[in-house]
Design an enzyme around this catalytic site. Sequence first.
Site, PDB file in Angstrom:
ATOM      1  N   ASP A   8      51.732  43.622  57.814  1.00 26.06           N
ATOM      2  CA  ASP A   8      52.558  43.723  56.595  1.00 26.06           C
ATOM      3  C   ASP A   8      54.060  43.543  56.826  1.00 26.06           C
ATOM      4  O   ASP A   8      54.881  44.328  56.312  1.00 26.06           O
ATOM      5  CB  ASP A   8      52.306  45.068  55.893  1.00 26.06           C
ATOM      6  CG  ASP A   8      50.875  45.199  55.371  1.00 26.06           C
ATOM      7  OD1 ASP A   8      50.067  44.283  55.588  1.00 26.06           O
ATOM      8  OD2 ASP A   8      50.579  46.250  54.758  1.00 26.06           O
ATOM      9  N   ASP A  47      49.861  42.579  52.485  1.00 29.47           N
ATOM     10  CA  ASP A  47      49.459  43.379  51.344  1.00 29.47           C
ATOM     11  C   ASP A  47      49.603  42.423  50.156  1.00 29.47           C
ATOM     12  O   ASP A  47      50.649  41.762  50.010  1.00 29.47           O
ATOM     13  CB  ASP A  47      50.429  44.564  51.231  1.00 29.47           C
ATOM     14  CG  ASP A  47      49.818  45.795  50.631  1.00 29.47           C
ATOM     15  OD1 ASP A  47      48.585  45.986  50.737  1.00 29.47           O
ATOM     16  OD2 ASP A  47      50.570  46.610  50.050  1.00 29.47           O
ATOM     17  N   HIS A  49      48.636  42.294  46.235  1.00 30.02           N
ATOM     18  CA  HIS A  49      48.041  42.964  45.076  1.00 30.02           C
ATOM     19  C   HIS A  49      48.136  42.126  43.805  1.00 30.02           C
ATOM     20  O   HIS A  49      49.180  41.501  43.551  1.00 30.02           O
ATOM     21  CB  HIS A  49      48.787  44.275  44.798  1.00 30.02           C
ATOM     22  CG  HIS A  49      48.720  45.277  45.902  1.00 30.02           C
ATOM     23  ND1 HIS A  49      47.541  45.687  46.476  1.00 30.02           N
ATOM     24  CD2 HIS A  49      49.703  45.987  46.534  1.00 30.02           C
ATOM     25  CE1 HIS A  49      47.801  46.601  47.398  1.00 30.02           C
ATOM     26  NE2 HIS A  49      49.100  46.795  47.471  1.00 30.02           N
ATOM     27  N   HIS A  81      54.657  46.725  44.269  1.00 33.72           N
ATOM     28  CA  HIS A  81      55.076  46.032  45.498  1.00 33.72           C
ATOM     29  C   HIS A  81      54.059  44.960  45.869  1.00 33.72           C
ATOM     30  O   HIS A  81      52.889  45.045  45.488  1.00 33.72           O
ATOM     31  CB  HIS A  81      55.206  47.038  46.654  1.00 33.72           C
ATOM     32  CG  HIS A  81      53.889  47.659  47.022  1.00 33.72           C
ATOM     33  ND1 HIS A  81      53.338  48.704  46.330  1.00 33.72           N
ATOM     34  CD2 HIS A  81      52.988  47.355  47.998  1.00 33.72           C
ATOM     35  CE1 HIS A  81      52.173  49.027  46.861  1.00 33.72           C
ATOM     36  NE2 HIS A  81      51.919  48.215  47.876  1.00 33.72           N
ATOM     37  N   LYS A 106      45.000  41.699  51.990  1.00 40.22           N
ATOM     38  CA  LYS A 106      44.322  42.969  51.682  1.00 40.22           C
ATOM     39  C   LYS A 106      44.894  43.578  50.408  1.00 40.22           C
ATOM     40  O   LYS A 106      46.006  43.229  50.001  1.00 40.22           O
ATOM     41  CB  LYS A 106      44.459  43.945  52.854  1.00 40.22           C
ATOM     42  CG  LYS A 106      45.885  44.385  53.110  1.00 40.22           C
ATOM     43  CD  LYS A 106      45.941  45.234  54.355  1.00 40.22           C
ATOM     44  CE  LYS A 106      47.328  45.724  54.636  1.00 40.22           C
ATOM     45  NZ  LYS A 106      47.886  46.642  53.645  1.00 40.22           N
ATOM     46  N   CYS A 151      49.459  51.688  56.907  1.00 46.04           N
ATOM     47  CA  CYS A 151      48.638  50.513  57.210  1.00 46.04           C
ATOM     48  C   CYS A 151      48.423  50.319  58.708  1.00 46.04           C
ATOM     49  O   CYS A 151      47.355  49.893  59.130  1.00 46.04           O
ATOM     50  CB  CYS A 151      49.226  49.284  56.536  1.00 46.04           C
ATOM     51  SG  CYS A 151      49.145  49.467  54.735  1.00 46.04           S
TER      52      CYS A 151
HETATM   53 ZN   LIG Z   1      50.085  48.080  48.799  1.00 44.14          ZN
END
Ligand SMILES: [Zn+2]
Length: 207
Positions: A8, A47, A49, A81, A106, A151
Amino acid sequence: MKALLLVDLQNDFMPGGALAVHEGLEILPVINDLLQQPFDVIVATKDWHPKDHGSFAANQGKQPGDRIMLEGLEQILWPTHCVQGSQGAEFAPGWDSSKVHKTIYKGTDKNTDSYSTFFDNGHRNSTGLFNYLKEKQVKDIFIAGLATDYCVKYSVFDAAHLGLNTYVISDGCRGVNLQPNDSKRAFEEMKQAGAHVIEYKDISKNL
Ligand SMILES: [Zn+2]
């Protein structure tokens, strides 16, 4: 085979980002040094989303830091985020992301968060990382990135439980530290899970 896993390293986790790890920039020289080492495989995670992700406080009408139940799991709520395709979700500048062989995404399911880069928080779905490492016959994994207490920690737990010989480069990680000692405690927990916690200066002894 030996793999480097960079967790990340995205704009939103760096100072000025939506979910900033305040000391995040300090790891970049270590990351660039790691990228000079003879790893067989270099993987980075993002990350990633959807806008309507259930971990975003704004989507729940709550404040960051509040906790809810999400699909049967306790969920800490975060500021919005790493929205897919946004600038915040891009790799941060300052490290050589051109050396990455494979990017793993992810947190793509809106109903489940994914701290670990191997599985979602319910261990229901895999990100594909372990299959990729198996294909490449990786036995040793070296992990660095953000954030130590989320993470990185959960990725280290899963790597060790999956039977990989797991190393964490402690000076290549920084934490969120919602509580002041969270990162310190996280490294202890990683050791208890069977991981080797090392500093970058000791990398050549272990590679
Ligand atoms: Zn996240």
